[in-house]
Enzyme design. Structure first.
Site, PDB file in Angstrom:
ATOM      1  N   SER A   1      47.156  53.939  30.222  1.00 13.80           N
ATOM      2  CA  SER A   1      48.275  53.161  30.777  1.00 13.80           C
ATOM      3  C   SER A   1      49.620  53.655  30.259  1.00 13.80           C
ATOM      4  O   SER A   1      49.800  53.882  29.065  1.00 13.80           O
ATOM      5  CB  SER A   1      48.106  51.678  30.418  1.00 13.80           C
ATOM      6  OG  SER A   1      49.261  50.965  30.827  1.00 13.80           O
ATOM      7  N   LYS A   2      50.562  53.765  31.186  1.00 15.79           N
ATOM      8  CA  LYS A   2      51.933  54.153  30.819  1.00 15.79           C
ATOM      9  C   LYS A   2      52.787  52.914  30.526  1.00 15.79           C
ATOM     10  O   LYS A   2      53.963  53.038  30.175  1.00 15.79           O
ATOM     11  CB  LYS A   2      52.584  54.936  31.968  1.00 15.79           C
ATOM     12  CG  LYS A   2      51.858  56.212  32.350  1.00 15.79           C
ATOM     13  CD  LYS A   2      52.303  57.364  31.481  1.00 15.79           C
ATOM     14  CE  LYS A   2      51.610  58.663  31.842  1.00 15.79           C
ATOM     15  NZ  LYS A   2      50.280  58.820  31.242  1.00 15.79           N
TER      16      LYS A   2
ATOM     17  N   THR B   1      45.860  44.979  34.554  1.00 10.98           N
ATOM     18  CA  THR B   1      45.543  46.103  35.425  1.00 10.98           C
ATOM     19  C   THR B   1      44.053  46.128  35.730  1.00 10.98           C
ATOM     20  O   THR B   1      43.323  45.177  35.416  1.00 10.98           O
ATOM     21  CB  THR B   1      46.098  47.421  34.814  1.00 10.98           C
ATOM     22  OG1 THR B   1      45.938  48.466  35.762  1.00 10.98           O
ATOM     23  CG2 THR B   1      45.409  47.795  33.513  1.00 10.98           C
TER      24      THR B   1
ATOM     25  N   LYS C   1      42.786  42.030  38.028  1.00  6.07           N
ATOM     26  CA  LYS C   1      43.878  41.321  38.723  1.00  6.07           C
ATOM     27  C   LYS C   1      43.400  40.065  39.455  1.00  6.07           C
ATOM     28  O   LYS C   1      44.128  39.078  39.528  1.00  6.07           O
ATOM     29  CB  LYS C   1      44.595  42.267  39.695  1.00  6.07           C
ATOM     30  CG  LYS C   1      45.401  43.360  38.979  1.00  6.07           C
ATOM     31  CD  LYS C   1      46.171  44.219  39.963  1.00  6.07           C
ATOM     32  CE  LYS C   1      46.813  45.394  39.253  1.00  6.07           C
ATOM     33  NZ  LYS C   1      47.623  46.220  40.165  1.00  6.07           N
TER      34      LYS C   1
ATOM     35  N   ASN D   1      49.336  40.546  38.568  1.00 10.96           N
ATOM     36  CA  ASN D   1      49.495  41.682  37.648  1.00 10.96           C
ATOM     37  C   ASN D   1      50.416  41.354  36.478  1.00 10.96           C
ATOM     38  O   ASN D   1      50.599  42.182  35.594  1.00 10.96           O
ATOM     39  CB  ASN D   1      50.001  42.927  38.396  1.00 10.96           C
ATOM     40  CG  ASN D   1      51.496  42.887  38.651  1.00 10.96           C
ATOM     41  OD1 ASN D   1      52.081  41.804  38.746  1.00 10.96           O
ATOM     42  ND2 ASN D   1      52.114  44.043  38.763  1.00 10.96           N
TER      43      ASN D   1
ATOM     44  N   GLY E   1      42.271  45.775  47.328  1.00 10.08           N
ATOM     45  CA  GLY E   1      43.229  44.986  46.560  1.00 10.08           C
ATOM     46  C   GLY E   1      44.623  45.605  46.558  1.00 10.08           C
ATOM     47  O   GLY E   1      45.624  44.890  46.677  1.00 10.08           O
TER      48      GLY E   1
HETATM   49  P1  ATR Z   1      41.766  48.849  45.092  1.00 13.17           P
HETATM   50  O1  ATR Z   1      41.936  47.631  44.242  1.00 13.17           O
HETATM   51  O2  ATR Z   1      42.144  50.131  44.421  1.00 13.17           O
HETATM   52  O3  ATR Z   1      42.407  48.708  46.432  1.00 13.17           O
HETATM   53  P2  ATR Z   1      39.219  48.404  46.370  1.00 13.17           P
HETATM   54  O4  ATR Z   1      39.533  46.975  46.613  1.00 13.17           O
HETATM   55  O5  ATR Z   1      37.840  48.803  45.925  1.00 13.17           O
HETATM   56  O6  ATR Z   1      40.177  49.011  45.273  1.00 13.17           O
HETATM   57  O7  ATR Z   1      39.600  49.207  47.702  1.00 13.17           O
HETATM   58  C1  ATR Z   1      39.454  50.612  47.808  1.00 13.17           C
HETATM   59  C2  ATR Z   1      40.026  51.071  49.155  1.00 13.17           C
HETATM   60  O8  ATR Z   1      39.920  52.495  49.261  1.00 13.17           O
HETATM   61  C3  ATR Z   1      39.291  50.484  50.349  1.00 13.17           C
HETATM   62  O9  ATR Z   1      40.202  50.350  51.416  1.00 13.17           O
HETATM   63  C4  ATR Z   1      38.264  51.585  50.643  1.00 13.17           C
HETATM   64  O10 ATR Z   1      37.783  51.595  51.966  1.00 13.17           O
HETATM   65  P3  ATR Z   1      36.515  50.658  52.388  1.00 13.17           P
HETATM   66  O11 ATR Z   1      37.046  49.252  52.456  1.00 13.17           O
HETATM   67  O12 ATR Z   1      36.108  51.165  53.728  1.00 13.17           O
HETATM   68  O13 ATR Z   1      35.485  50.850  51.317  1.00 13.17           O
HETATM   69  C5  ATR Z   1      39.118  52.807  50.409  1.00 13.17           C
HETATM   70  N1  ATR Z   1      38.318  54.002  50.123  1.00 13.17           N
HETATM   71  C6  ATR Z   1      37.572  54.256  49.023  1.00 13.17           C
HETATM   72  N2  ATR Z   1      36.990  55.461  49.105  1.00 13.17           N
HETATM   73  C7  ATR Z   1      37.357  55.993  50.309  1.00 13.17           C
HETATM   74  C8  ATR Z   1      37.082  57.224  50.991  1.00 13.17           C
HETATM   75  N3  ATR Z   1      36.301  58.151  50.445  1.00 13.17           N
HETATM   76  N4  ATR Z   1      37.657  57.418  52.199  1.00 13.17           N
HETATM   77  C9  ATR Z   1      38.451  56.470  52.767  1.00 13.17           C
HETATM   78  N5  ATR Z   1      38.750  55.299  52.169  1.00 13.17           N
HETATM   79  C10 ATR Z   1      38.214  55.056  50.962  1.00 13.17           C
END
Ligand code: ATR
Length: 279
Positions: free
Chosen positions: A15-16, A62, A66, A87, A130
């Site tokens: 973390s920064k 983080t 969250k 956050n 998220g």
């Molecule tokens: P965060 O809190 O970082 O948003 P998350 O809630 O797990 O983490 O959401 C990850 C997002 O990245 C989602 O929109 C996911 O798409 P899906 O809902 O279809 O799973 C997207 N994502 C993750 N890996 C991906 C990939 N290889 N290609 C396209 N979208 C991806």
């Protein structure tokens, strides 16, 4: 005695936030300390309570806590309620106030640091997790001509768009549905890069003069910004400015003073590679 603040995460070593808040504290002459705390995956609430018992005044939260912070807070700002995630926590007597400064941080970076006003522009948000959810309402507040949310699983994007469909300007769907469309701003809020993958953008997505923005920063933003560069985006930006601006919003909430973010972004750029720098 200086006031104590922290960031809680798992992992948190990268973390920064300690660097950023220390710089803000020096700049604004605030008597405070700020540390990173590694909370056990199943022990977030206990870690928060221990920090409060030790006299902590506020905390940043983080990955992956969250949503748990949203549940734990006993008062929520309207932007935390809308985002469904917290956050930033402020401890005041028995009150544990939850806020979410991510969307405001993104908007300040786009409109002030990058001088990219959103009113009347066509905006594409990639991802429906998220990170994406936290920025939809602040983006819509700027009055874009359209906000399209594209996601691997279309249903998740459709749900998200429906949740914010107070106006007709937000729609959700899958990547195929983007064929033939183009956008002034494309924001990557997926975690695809972490898996060494890329969102499957059809060609022609980037309009003339468009900005490609990745909410990750440094090397984490490199794959998407390289793709955007190949596909014709006019400008590229990683999320370092958003990181500093969301911290500035939290600092303002805690201390009542707004730090100048520009020197802190410049300081961090000295240690974080700029994936938007073109050869
Ligand atoms: P965060 O809190 O970082 O948003 P998350 O809630 O797990 O983490 O959401 C990850 C997002 O990245 C989602 O929109 C996911 O798409 P899906 O809902 O279809 O799973 C997207 N994502 C993750 N890996 C991906 C990939 N290889 N290609 C396209 N979208 C991806």
């Amino acid at each position: 005695m200086s006031d104590r603040y922290c960031v809680l995460g798992n992992p948190v070593g990268h973390s920064k936030s300690p660097l950023i808040h220390h710089a803000f504290a020096v700049q604004c002459r605030q008597p405070m300390s700020y540390q990173a705390i590694l909370a056990p995956i199943d022990g977030f609430a206990d870690s928060v309570r221990r920090f409060v018992a030790e006299g902590g005044r506020g905390a940043n939260v983080t990955v992956p806590f969250k949503e748990q912070a949203f549940q734990l807070a006993n008062r929520l700002s309207s932007r935390a309620t809308v985002a469904g995630a917290v956050n930033t926590l402020l401890f005041d007597g028995d009150a544990m106030v939850g806020d979410n400064t991510d969307g405001a941080g993104l908007l300040r970076d786009l409109t002030l640091n990058l001088a990219f006003p959103l009113a009347g522009r066509r905006v594409l948000l990639l991802g429906a997790g998220g990170a994406a959810r936290g920025v939809v309402a602040p983006l819509l507040d700027e009055g874009p001509a359209a906000l399209v949310i594209a996601n691997r699983s279309a249903a998740r994007a459709e749900d998200l768009a429906r949740h914010f469909a107070t106006t007709a300007t937000v729609v959700g769907g899958d990547y195929q549905a983007l064929a033939g469309e183009s956008f002034d701003l494309v924001i990557n809020a997926t975690s695809a890069s972490l898996a060494g993958e890329l969102p499957p953008l059809p060609p022609g997505i980037f309009a003339a003069g468009s900005l490609a923005y990745d909410m990750m920063y440094g090397d984490g933003a490199r794959p998407f910004l390289a793709l955007a560069d190949r596909q014709g985006a006019a400008r590229l930006a990683d999320g370092l400015g958003m990181l500093v601006e969301q911290a500035a919003e939290a600092f303002h909430l805690w201390r009542g003073v707004r730090p100048d973010s520009a020197p802190v972004i410049a300081m961090l750029r000295g240690v974080v590679p700029d994936p938007a720098a073109r050869r």
